[in-house]
Enzyme design. Structure first.
Site, PDB file in Angstrom:
ATOM      1  N   LEU A   1       0.791  -1.231   0.000  1.00  0.00           N
ATOM      2  CA  LEU A   1       0.000   0.000   0.000  1.00  0.00           C
ATOM      3  C   LEU A   1       0.829   1.290   0.000  1.00  0.00           C
ATOM      4  O   LEU A   1       0.572   2.201   0.797  1.00  0.00           O
ATOM      5  CB  LEU A   1      -0.968   0.002   1.204  1.00  0.00           C
ATOM      6  CG  LEU A   1      -1.979  -1.142   1.249  1.00  0.00           C
ATOM      7  CD1 LEU A   1      -2.709  -1.170   2.591  1.00  0.00           C
ATOM      8  CD2 LEU A   1      -2.993  -1.057   0.110  1.00  0.00           C
TER       9      LEU A   1
ATOM     10  N   LYS B   1     -14.730  -3.514  -1.464  1.00  0.00           N
ATOM     11  CA  LYS B   1     -13.907  -4.529  -2.134  1.00  0.00           C
ATOM     12  C   LYS B   1     -13.543  -5.615  -1.133  1.00  0.00           C
ATOM     13  O   LYS B   1     -12.943  -5.346  -0.091  1.00  0.00           O
ATOM     14  CB  LYS B   1     -12.640  -3.901  -2.715  1.00  0.00           C
ATOM     15  CG  LYS B   1     -11.817  -4.905  -3.509  1.00  0.00           C
ATOM     16  CD  LYS B   1     -10.749  -4.218  -4.320  1.00  0.00           C
ATOM     17  CE  LYS B   1      -9.908  -5.219  -5.075  1.00  0.00           C
ATOM     18  NZ  LYS B   1      -8.789  -4.562  -5.764  1.00  0.00           N
TER      19      LYS B   1
ATOM     20  N   ILE C   1     -12.656  -9.979  -6.720  1.00  0.00           N
ATOM     21  CA  ILE C   1     -11.949 -10.213  -5.482  1.00  0.00           C
ATOM     22  C   ILE C   1     -10.613  -9.456  -5.438  1.00  0.00           C
ATOM     23  O   ILE C   1     -10.078  -9.094  -6.488  1.00  0.00           O
ATOM     24  CB  ILE C   1     -11.620 -11.732  -5.284  1.00  0.00           C
ATOM     25  CG1 ILE C   1     -10.848 -12.260  -6.500  1.00  0.00           C
ATOM     26  CG2 ILE C   1     -12.867 -12.524  -4.982  1.00  0.00           C
ATOM     27  CD1 ILE C   1     -10.389 -13.707  -6.412  1.00  0.00           C
TER      28      ILE C   1
ATOM     29  N   CYS D   1      -6.746  -5.979   1.622  1.00  0.00           N
ATOM     30  CA  CYS D   1      -5.345  -6.187   1.253  1.00  0.00           C
ATOM     31  C   CYS D   1      -4.775  -7.321   2.105  1.00  0.00           C
ATOM     32  O   CYS D   1      -4.807  -7.253   3.330  1.00  0.00           O
ATOM     33  CB  CYS D   1      -4.517  -4.928   1.462  1.00  0.00           C
ATOM     34  SG  CYS D   1      -2.808  -5.165   0.928  1.00  0.00           S
TER      35      CYS D   1
ATOM     36  N   GLY E   1      -8.005 -11.885 -12.662  1.00  0.00           N
ATOM     37  CA  GLY E   1      -7.560 -12.660 -13.824  1.00  0.00           C
ATOM     38  C   GLY E   1      -8.247 -12.335 -15.129  1.00  0.00           C
ATOM     39  O   GLY E   1      -8.079 -13.065 -16.107  1.00  0.00           O
TER      40      GLY E   1
ATOM     41  N   GLY F   1      -6.226  -5.776 -13.680  1.00  0.00           N
ATOM     42  CA  GLY F   1      -4.966  -5.329 -13.091  1.00  0.00           C
ATOM     43  C   GLY F   1      -3.799  -6.002 -13.793  1.00  0.00           C
ATOM     44  O   GLY F   1      -3.127  -5.429 -14.650  1.00  0.00           O
TER      45      GLY F   1
END
Ligand code: FAD
Ligand code: FMN
Lengths: 305, 262
Positions: A73, A163, A189, A128, A242, A263
């Site tokens: 982070l 999230k 996720i 996270c 993914g 991502g």
């Protein structure tokens, strides 16, 4: 005519692809570049109250089918980042401000500051897996997820997305808690907690030892989570994990996602991935007789065995 | 070949001093890289950081300034110790022109030295400025002379060669040596001055830039420069792109993503 635009919680997106939090989104100029390359919306890096340098390197491990990361982070803190949000909005696509904090109150305060900075929506990173004291512990408790959403809703006038972490056996319970707290949507996720050891070195590779797994390797987990959540809540679901091709995006949409986030695909296919995935979604829709994204939403639930 | 994704552990074959604060480590292994490309170097248990490849090919090597914890740990590694390498990454220099001017300021000589080797192997004319604070810090003078480059020395304190900044000597050579392409690596202030001088004379150039790099693979945004990712789209940029960077020579991001002066 195939139409790939979508509307999520009142946000109009020209297509269902969003940039996922943490990738190419620490500076306004990078976010503007991603907007230009075709993303329908942008989620910022997760931002905290204070500046943070993140975990020591190595912070990524490249795997055959994904990435393991422990960035930790890193972020300049909300005061400095507010300027980046304002600037990033000039790209003409919605900017979703991601925030993280150690307590429900801190998360809510940040949500308010993000909205004030101009974010079109706020995403609470309750997930996270590798930053001690943030995300995971708070995010795996339904009560704390609920409170975080409730306080964040009170603190800001824009849609709030929660999230969620997949590092739990009860992700649908977390989604229900978010809904009870008033969240406008859930995002699933975040990364799966993981680790890599280098056999020759005889030690963990990541500076933080533990990290989060992303990319194609986690897609089946993401699909399953979205599918379960879709059956448990009424609020919209945004799918992450993914998504690398148009077919992956369609899979998430059919599991129940109104939009998807990318991502690791940026690493795999470059920034052009947004435009390409959109083209692939359109192509799929044409070939299979779908006129809008909505027609595909959740179809995997009706025709099940 | 070692171009696959993922960390490869290689053994230190020789870890020797070039100057008082700069060392070269040769790692028993092969790594093909274009000069200017870099690798992420993992000192197990300590740190991982970017380093240009100074010796591409078999028995490849990097040349590093001993600065902080990571490079100090690397400097202490004896033969046989394992170092993790991933890469090569990024865009390196692409050789263009016939009469080349190259400038390596300080440890910026690390990617310039193999570029000199390759240009000379192609029998191109190379004028090379090696710049350093003082004569003891000059890097790769013998290597470049042996390769057949015309070497020009500049030191800030005048202990050898031209007294002043490498950018000043380079500017003189832009006029006197008549280069048709310029290649530079070194302190950003030096690069900014050479970019200005080459632009005025309309001489094409390429320069290698430095930013704080974490992932090295173009996803984390730590090395962002005006929305461009130095680790992936760079670290080498041509003049047209260098001129467009508003932040070049002005600001960079610290590890937390705060803008700090260069
Ligand atoms: C593409 C590229 C190629 C490079 N090639 C060389 C080279 O050939 N030889 C050489 O001596 N140096 C090179 N550097 C700089 C080198 O990465 C730093 O000097 C090194 O990381 C210092 O690490 P440390 O732990 O010893 O020092 P620290 O005490 O951690 O840091 C000292 C200084 O080094 C810089 N630095 C630290 N970590 C990083 C990082 N991850 N990325 C970029 N800069 C960092 C910072 O400016 C810091 O102030 C290169 C940098 C880049 C971006
Ligand atoms: C390098 C990197 C940094 C990330 N940083 C964040 C972050 O700051 N906040 C967050 O909510 N998720 C973060 N994530 C998780 C992603 O947003 C996403 O949930 C996850 O990577 C799965 O999607 P993907 O397979 O498309 O990458 C990060 C992922 C990566 C690879």
């Amino acid at each position: 005519m195939t139409d790939i635009s979508v509307e999520v919680c009142g946000l109009r997106l020209r297509n269902p692809t969003m940039l996922a939090s943490g990738v190419l989104d620490e500076t306004a100029r990078s976010m503007l570049a991603v907007a230009k390359s075709g993303a329908g919306a942008i989620v910022t890096k997760s931002i905290g109250i204070e500046p943070r340098s993140g975990h020591p390197n190595p912070s990524v491990v490249e795997l055959e089918d994904g990435l393991l990361n422990a960035m930790g982070l890193p972020n300049p803190g909300i005061d400095l980042f507010s300027k980046e949000v304002k600037e990033a909005r000039k790209g003409g696509v919605p900017i979703i401000g991601s925030v993280f904090g150690g307590t429900e109150e801190e998360i809510a305060e940040l949500a308010g500051m993000m909205a004030e900075a101009g974010a079109d929506a706020v995403e609470l990173n309750l997930s996270c897996p590798h930053a001690k004291g943030y995300g995971a512990e708070l995010g795996s408790s339904p009560e704390r997820v609920e409170t975080s959403c409730r306080l964040a809703k009170r603190a800001c006038g824009v849609p709030v997305f929660a999230k969620l972490t997949p590092n739990t056996s009860y992700i649908a319970e977390l989604a229900k808690a978010a809904e009870r707290g008033g969240a406008d949507a859930v995002v699933a996720i975040n990364t799966l907690k993981g680790m890599a050891i280098d056999p020759e070195a005889g030690m963990p590779i990541l500076g933080n030892r533990f990290g989060g797994l992303s990319g194609p390797a986690i897609k089946p987990v993401g699909i399953r989570c979205v599918y379960e959540i879709y059956e448990s809540v009424e609020i919209p679901v945004i799918g992450v994990g993914g998504v690398t091709t148009g077919r992956d995006a369609v899979e998430y949409i059919m599991a129940g996602a109104q939009a998807v986030q990318l991502g690791t695909a940026v690493w795999i296919r470059g920034e052009k991935v947004f435009r390409e995935v959109c083209r692939e979604i359109s192509q799929f829709m044409k070939e299979n007789g779908y006129d809008s994204v909505k027609e595909m939403l959740g179809v995997a639930h009706s025709g099940r065995h | 070949m070692l171009t696959l994704a993922g960390i490869r552990l290689l053994s230190v074959r020789k870890n020797s001093s070039e100057t008082a604060s700069v060392k070269t480590v040769r790692l028993g292994g092969e790594l093909e890289a274009v000069p200017g490309q870099f690798v992420m170097v993992w000192v197990p248990g300590k740190d991982e950081f970017p380093m240009s490849v100074s010796y591409p090919g078999s028995n490849f090597g990097i040349t590093y300034q001993v600065l902080g914890e990571g490079t100090r740990a690397l400097a202490e590694m004896a033969n046989g110790k394992k170092v993790g390498i991933r890469g090569p990454y990024g865009r390196g220099f692409s050789i263009k022109g016939r009469k080349l001017l190259m400038i390596g300021g300080g440890v910026g000589m690390a990617p310039i030295a193999p570029l000199v080797d390759i240009a000379r192997a192609k029998r191109l004319s190379v004028d090379l400025v090696i710049g350093a604070k003082t004569s003891d810090d000059l890097l790769f003078e013998r290597r470049a002379t042996r390769a057949g480059a015309k070497v020009h020395i500049s030191t800030d304190d005048g202990t050898k060669g031209f007294k002043g900044f490498a950018s000043e000597l380079a500017t003189e050579l832009l006029d006197s040596a008549g280069p048709d392409h310029v290649f530079a690596c070194g302190p950003e202030k030096m690069i900014v001055k050479i970019v200005a001088a080459a632009s005025r004379r309309k001489i094409p150039m390429q320069a290698s830039l430095e930013r704080h790099m974490k992932c090295g693979i173009g996803i984390c945004d730590s090395c962002a420069l005006d929305g461009v990712h130095v680790c992936k789209e760079g670290p080498v940029f041509p003049l047209e792109e260098l001129r467009k960077f508003g932040d070049l020579g002005v600001t960079k991001l610290d590890p937390a993503g705060r803008r700090v002066p260069v």
